[in-house]
Design a protein around this motif. Structure first.
Motif, PDB file in Angstrom:
ATOM      1  N   LEU A  24     -97.651  28.559  51.759  1.00  0.00           N
ATOM      2  CA  LEU A  24     -96.344  28.344  52.363  1.00  0.00           C
ATOM      3  C   LEU A  24     -96.112  26.861  52.614  1.00  0.00           C
ATOM      4  CD1 LEU A  24     -96.440  31.254  54.949  1.00  0.00           C
ATOM      5  CD2 LEU A  24     -94.783  31.043  53.091  1.00  0.00           C
ATOM      6  N   PRO A  25     -94.859  26.453  52.743  1.00  0.00           N
ATOM      7  CA  PRO A  25     -94.578  25.064  53.114  1.00  0.00           C
ATOM      8  C   PRO A  25     -95.126  24.752  54.505  1.00  0.00           C
ATOM      9  CG  PRO A  25     -92.627  26.115  52.213  1.00  0.00           C
ATOM     10  CD  PRO A  25     -93.624  27.200  52.442  1.00  0.00           C
ATOM     11  N   LYS A  26     -95.571  23.524  54.680  1.00  0.00           N
ATOM     12  CA  LYS A  26     -96.059  23.090  55.987  1.00  0.00           C
ATOM     13  C   LYS A  26     -94.966  22.335  56.729  1.00  0.00           C
ATOM     14  CE  LYS A  26     -99.356  20.892  54.142  1.00  0.00           C
ATOM     15  NZ  LYS A  26     -99.620  19.525  54.521  1.00  0.00           N
ATOM     16  N   GLU A  27     -95.122  22.302  58.046  1.00  0.00           N
ATOM     17  CA  GLU A  27     -94.194  21.546  58.884  1.00  0.00           C
ATOM     18  C   GLU A  27     -94.985  20.955  60.041  1.00  0.00           C
ATOM     19  OE1 GLU A  27     -91.835  19.428  59.917  1.00  0.00           O
ATOM     20  OE2 GLU A  27     -90.539  20.811  58.773  1.00  0.00           O
ATOM     21  N   MET A  28     -95.141  19.632  60.023  1.00  0.00           N
ATOM     22  CA  MET A  28     -95.917  18.949  61.047  1.00  0.00           C
ATOM     23  C   MET A  28     -95.042  18.094  61.964  1.00  0.00           C
ATOM     24  SD  MET A  28     -99.076  19.906  60.787  1.00  0.00           S
ATOM     25  CE  MET A  28     -99.826  21.046  59.596  1.00  0.00           C
ATOM     26  N   ASP A  29     -93.749  18.321  61.924  1.00  0.00           N
ATOM     27  CA  ASP A  29     -92.863  17.632  62.851  1.00  0.00           C
ATOM     28  C   ASP A  29     -93.209  18.062  64.277  1.00  0.00           C
ATOM     29  OD1 ASP A  29     -90.166  16.197  63.468  1.00  0.00           O
ATOM     30  OD2 ASP A  29     -89.995  18.168  64.426  1.00  0.00           O
ATOM     31  N   ALA A  30     -93.239  17.108  65.189  1.00  0.00           N
ATOM     32  CA  ALA A  30     -93.685  17.395  66.554  1.00  0.00           C
ATOM     33  C   ALA A  30     -92.833  18.464  67.221  1.00  0.00           C
ATOM     34  CB  ALA A  30     -93.677  16.112  67.388  1.00  0.00           C
ATOM     35  N   GLU A  31     -91.548  18.439  67.015  1.00  0.00           N
ATOM     36  CA  GLU A  31     -90.689  19.444  67.649  1.00  0.00           C
ATOM     37  C   GLU A  31     -90.937  20.829  67.076  1.00  0.00           C
ATOM     38  OE1 GLU A  31     -88.896  19.171  70.407  1.00  0.00           O
ATOM     39  OE2 GLU A  31     -89.916  17.224  70.414  1.00  0.00           O
ATOM     40  N   TYR A  32     -91.160  20.894  65.757  1.00  0.00           N
ATOM     41  CA  TYR A  32     -91.491  22.195  65.175  1.00  0.00           C
ATOM     42  C   TYR A  32     -92.802  22.709  65.768  1.00  0.00           C
ATOM     43  CZ  TYR A  32     -93.304  25.739  62.090  1.00  0.00           C
ATOM     44  OH  TYR A  32     -93.836  26.909  61.620  1.00  0.00           O
ATOM     45  N   LEU A  33     -93.816  21.842  65.839  1.00  0.00           N
ATOM     46  CA  LEU A  33     -95.113  22.242  66.375  1.00  0.00           C
ATOM     47  C   LEU A  33     -94.993  22.728  67.812  1.00  0.00           C
ATOM     48  CD1 LEU A  33     -97.423  19.415  64.965  1.00  0.00           C
ATOM     49  CD2 LEU A  33     -97.192  21.760  64.110  1.00  0.00           C
ATOM     50  N   ARG A  34     -94.137  22.068  68.582  1.00  0.00           N
ATOM     51  CA  ARG A  34     -93.945  22.479  69.977  1.00  0.00           C
ATOM     52  C   ARG A  34     -93.445  23.922  70.044  1.00  0.00           C
ATOM     53  NH1 ARG A  34     -93.370  19.374  74.412  1.00  0.00           N
ATOM     54  NH2 ARG A  34     -92.981  17.500  73.168  1.00  0.00           N
ATOM     55  N   GLU A  35     -92.426  24.225  69.259  1.00  0.00           N
ATOM     56  CA  GLU A  35     -91.864  25.569  69.267  1.00  0.00           C
ATOM     57  C   GLU A  35     -92.862  26.588  68.718  1.00  0.00           C
ATOM     58  OE1 GLU A  35     -87.982  28.000  67.477  1.00  0.00           O
ATOM     59  OE2 GLU A  35     -88.052  25.801  67.404  1.00  0.00           O
ATOM     60  N   ALA A  36     -93.572  26.219  67.637  1.00  0.00           N
ATOM     61  CA  ALA A  36     -94.538  27.134  67.038  1.00  0.00           C
ATOM     62  C   ALA A  36     -95.668  27.457  68.008  1.00  0.00           C
ATOM     63  CB  ALA A  36     -95.099  26.531  65.753  1.00  0.00           C
ATOM     64  N   PHE A  37     -96.146  26.441  68.723  1.00  0.00           N
ATOM     65  CA  PHE A  37     -97.250  26.671  69.646  1.00  0.00           C
ATOM     66  C   PHE A  37     -96.830  27.550  70.814  1.00  0.00           C
ATOM     67  CE2 PHE A  37     -99.992  24.863  73.197  1.00  0.00           C
ATOM     68  CZ  PHE A  37    -101.042  25.729  72.941  1.00  0.00           C
ATOM     69  N   GLU A  38     -95.649  27.312  71.351  1.00  0.00           N
ATOM     70  CA  GLU A  38     -95.174  28.146  72.452  1.00  0.00           C
ATOM     71  C   GLU A  38     -95.060  29.609  72.007  1.00  0.00           C
ATOM     72  OE1 GLU A  38     -94.856  27.399  75.504  1.00  0.00           O
ATOM     73  OE2 GLU A  38     -95.006  25.207  75.425  1.00  0.00           O
ATOM     74  N   THR A  39     -94.640  29.822  70.772  1.00  0.00           N
ATOM     75  CA  THR A  39     -94.539  31.181  70.246  1.00  0.00           C
ATOM     76  C   THR A  39     -95.926  31.791  70.085  1.00  0.00           C
ATOM     77  OG1 THR A  39     -92.537  30.527  69.050  1.00  0.00           O
ATOM     78  CG2 THR A  39     -93.555  32.602  68.401  1.00  0.00           C
ATOM     79  N   SER A  40     -96.899  30.985  69.669  1.00  0.00           N
ATOM     80  CA  SER A  40     -98.272  31.469  69.561  1.00  0.00           C
ATOM     81  C   SER A  40     -98.817  31.896  70.916  1.00  0.00           C
ATOM     82  CB  SER A  40     -99.174  30.386  68.957  1.00  0.00           C
ATOM     83  OG  SER A  40     -98.931  30.233  67.583  1.00  0.00           O
ATOM     84  N   LEU A  41     -98.550  31.105  71.941  1.00  0.00           N
ATOM     85  CA  LEU A  41     -99.007  31.474  73.283  1.00  0.00           C
ATOM     86  C   LEU A  41     -98.424  32.819  73.697  1.00  0.00           C
ATOM     87  CD1 LEU A  41     -98.771  28.063  75.200  1.00  0.00           C
ATOM     88  CD2 LEU A  41    -100.838  29.214  74.400  1.00  0.00           C
ATOM     89  N   ASP A  42     -97.156  33.055  73.377  1.00  0.00           N
ATOM     90  CA  ASP A  42     -96.528  34.339  73.705  1.00  0.00           C
ATOM     91  C   ASP A  42     -97.228  35.481  72.977  1.00  0.00           C
ATOM     92  OD1 ASP A  42     -94.684  33.115  75.345  1.00  0.00           O
ATOM     93  OD2 ASP A  42     -93.103  33.043  73.825  1.00  0.00           O
ATOM     94  N   ARG A  43     -97.514  35.277  71.688  1.00  0.00           N
ATOM     95  CA  ARG A  43     -98.162  36.346  70.919  1.00  0.00           C
ATOM     96  C   ARG A  43     -99.577  36.622  71.435  1.00  0.00           C
ATOM     97  NH1 ARG A  43     -95.201  34.292  66.014  1.00  0.00           N
ATOM     98  NH2 ARG A  43     -96.831  32.710  65.834  1.00  0.00           N
ATOM     99  N   LEU A  44    -100.288  35.572  71.796  1.00  0.00           N
ATOM    100  CA  LEU A  44    -101.648  35.726  72.320  1.00  0.00           C
ATOM    101  C   LEU A  44    -101.665  36.211  73.771  1.00  0.00           C
ATOM    102  CD1 LEU A  44    -103.166  32.474  70.801  1.00  0.00           C
ATOM    103  CD2 LEU A  44    -103.979  34.797  70.301  1.00  0.00           C
ATOM    104  N   ASP A  45    -100.505  36.232  74.394  1.00  0.00           N
ATOM    105  CA  ASP A  45    -100.357  36.666  75.781  1.00  0.00           C
ATOM    106  C   ASP A  45    -101.252  35.852  76.712  1.00  0.00           C
ATOM    107  OD1 ASP A  45     -99.343  38.127  77.902  1.00  0.00           O
ATOM    108  OD2 ASP A  45    -100.828  39.742  77.702  1.00  0.00           O
ATOM    109  N   THR A  46    -101.153  34.525  76.569  1.00  0.00           N
ATOM    110  CA  THR A  46    -101.942  33.615  77.390  1.00  0.00           C
ATOM    111  C   THR A  46    -101.114  32.365  77.651  1.00  0.00           C
ATOM    112  OG1 THR A  46    -104.071  32.448  77.546  1.00  0.00           O
ATOM    113  CG2 THR A  46    -103.009  32.487  75.392  1.00  0.00           C
ATOM    114  N   ASP A  47    -101.484  31.618  78.658  1.00  0.00           N
ATOM    115  CA  ASP A  47    -100.744  30.387  78.945  1.00  0.00           C
ATOM    116  C   ASP A  47    -101.498  29.144  78.466  1.00  0.00           C
ATOM    117  OD1 ASP A  47    -102.797  30.403  80.774  1.00  0.00           O
ATOM    118  OD2 ASP A  47    -101.507  30.317  82.551  1.00  0.00           O
ATOM    119  N   TYR A  48    -102.646  29.356  77.786  1.00  0.00           N
ATOM    120  CA  TYR A  48    -103.382  28.228  77.214  1.00  0.00           C
ATOM    121  C   TYR A  48    -104.302  28.742  76.120  1.00  0.00           C
ATOM    122  CZ  TYR A  48    -107.830  29.608  79.298  1.00  0.00           C
ATOM    123  OH  TYR A  48    -108.993  30.287  79.610  1.00  0.00           O
TER     124      TYR A  48
END
Length: 350
Positions: free
Chosen positions: A98-122
């Motif tokens: 898949l295409p990559k996206e390393m823009d800081a704003e994209y990473l911010r949104e992606a990481f917050e979504t990962s935290l939601d999926r993992l059901d953790t705050d860190y």
């Protein structure tokens, strides 16, 4: 099970970890989601506390299953995930990248979504997923520091390859004091792992190595034999035939590592990696409970002796006694092969 620390982060990982790329996808065999979660819990029972997933695995489903399976033991485990592939806006085409996206704003949104999926705050370890060296700019580095300061991340890492860069990226991780660099590393595929260990030692860095594919896609655990017919879609089928054909010859020269039944070949392959102090954890590709039982126990098998390590070094220098091409002498490079000079590997871009 024995445990080590990622760099100087204080994050503890089990010497044998669980690579959760097998969870939420069918690339390494089909299993139900209940079976996947049961495997995760069984691994914990065997002493495995390091669980390594990524947002792109199953397009988020791996993270969800890991979060569900380990929710009640969150404080007892070390959770790692990866961000950097934009599967939100791009369809998956088979096993294509898949295409990559390393823009800081994209990473911010992606990481917050990962935290939601993992059901953790860190997460204990956040890794940039296959980022090219030129893509990790000051904005990205500042974002990683910000997350650490906020307590959302305890350690940061750079997960490498196989389709993107290798040596330049790992060297950058060491230079920028990343806590971990994850790479393919095993008895047969010692580049780039050896290179990173040398870089860490030369610079007296605190970066740790997380070794994946420790069994060289089924050779060193002897799950792919001459008579094996890989199922359609099995990820190991992407290796050239010559890789397996030469591998079956090479492995016979490593039988001395089994130590008269004290450890299996699969366990010896893990212990060889753990003979390097810089390797913090090894993440095999578990397919069954039997795999987990055997490979998790590798941590407690006899460590390799200095003589065994030296013999492996001698065999590696002579290609384990096999005088023909295995079809795997090229690596990809984001810097047109400049980082591969002197490694004996060729640039796949040529």
């Amino acid at each position: 099970m024995h445990y080590r620390t990622l760099g100087d982060s204080g994050v503890e990982v089990s010497e044998v970890g669980f690579g959760a790329w097998v969870v939420g996808t069918d690339w390494w065999g089909d299993r139900s989601e209940d079976d996947a979660k049961e495997m995760l819990r069984f691994a914990l029972d065997q002493g495995i506390t390091y669980f390594d997933t990524g947002d792109v695995y199953g397009h988020g489903r791996s993270e969800e299953l890991v979060g569900e399976a380990l929710a009640d033991v969150r404080d007892e485990v070390t959770l790692a995930t990866k961000v950097g592939y934009d599967f939100y806006n791009n369809p998956q085409a088979g096993h294509g990248e898949l295409p990559k996206e390393m823009d800081a704003e994209y990473l911010r949104e992606a990481f917050e979504t990962s935290l939601d999926r993992l059901d953790t705050d860190y997460v204990d370890l956040l890794q940039l997923h296959n980022a090219n060296v030129g893509e990790v700019d000051e904005d990205v580095l500042e974002l990683l520091d910000e997350w650490r300061e906020e307590g959302k991340v305890d350690a940061v890492g750079w997960a490498l390859g196989p389709s993107i860069g290798w040596l330049a990226e790992g060297d950058a991780a060491v230079e920028h004091d990343f806590d971990a660099v994850q790479t393919v590393f095993n008895l047969f595929e010692q580049v780039p792992g050896r290179h990173f260990i040398e870089s860490i030692r030369e610079s007296d860095a605190d970066t740790s190595v997380v070794a994946r594919v420790p069994h060289s896609s089924g050779l060193l655990n002897e799950q792919v034999r001459p008579e094996t017919e890989l199922e359609e879609g099995d990820h190991r089928g992407f290796r050239p035939d010559a890789w397996y054909e030469t591998g079956w010859e090479k492995i016979e020269n490593l039988r001395f590592l089994e130590r008269d039944g004290e450890r299996t070949m699969a366990q010896a392959a893990i212990q060889w990696l753990l003979s390097h102090d810089e390797v913090a954890s090894v993440t095999p590709t578990f397919r069954t409970r039997e795999d987990i039982s055997e490979w998790a126990a590798a941590s407690e098998t006899p460590p390799l002796t200095p003589g065994e390590v030296e013999r492996v070094e001698e065999l590696y220098a002579e290609n384990f006694g096999v005088d023909r091409d295995d079809g795997m002498d090229a690596l990809r490079s984001s810097v047109e092969g400049k980082d591969l000079e002197g490694t004996g590997m060729h640039w796949a871009g040529r």
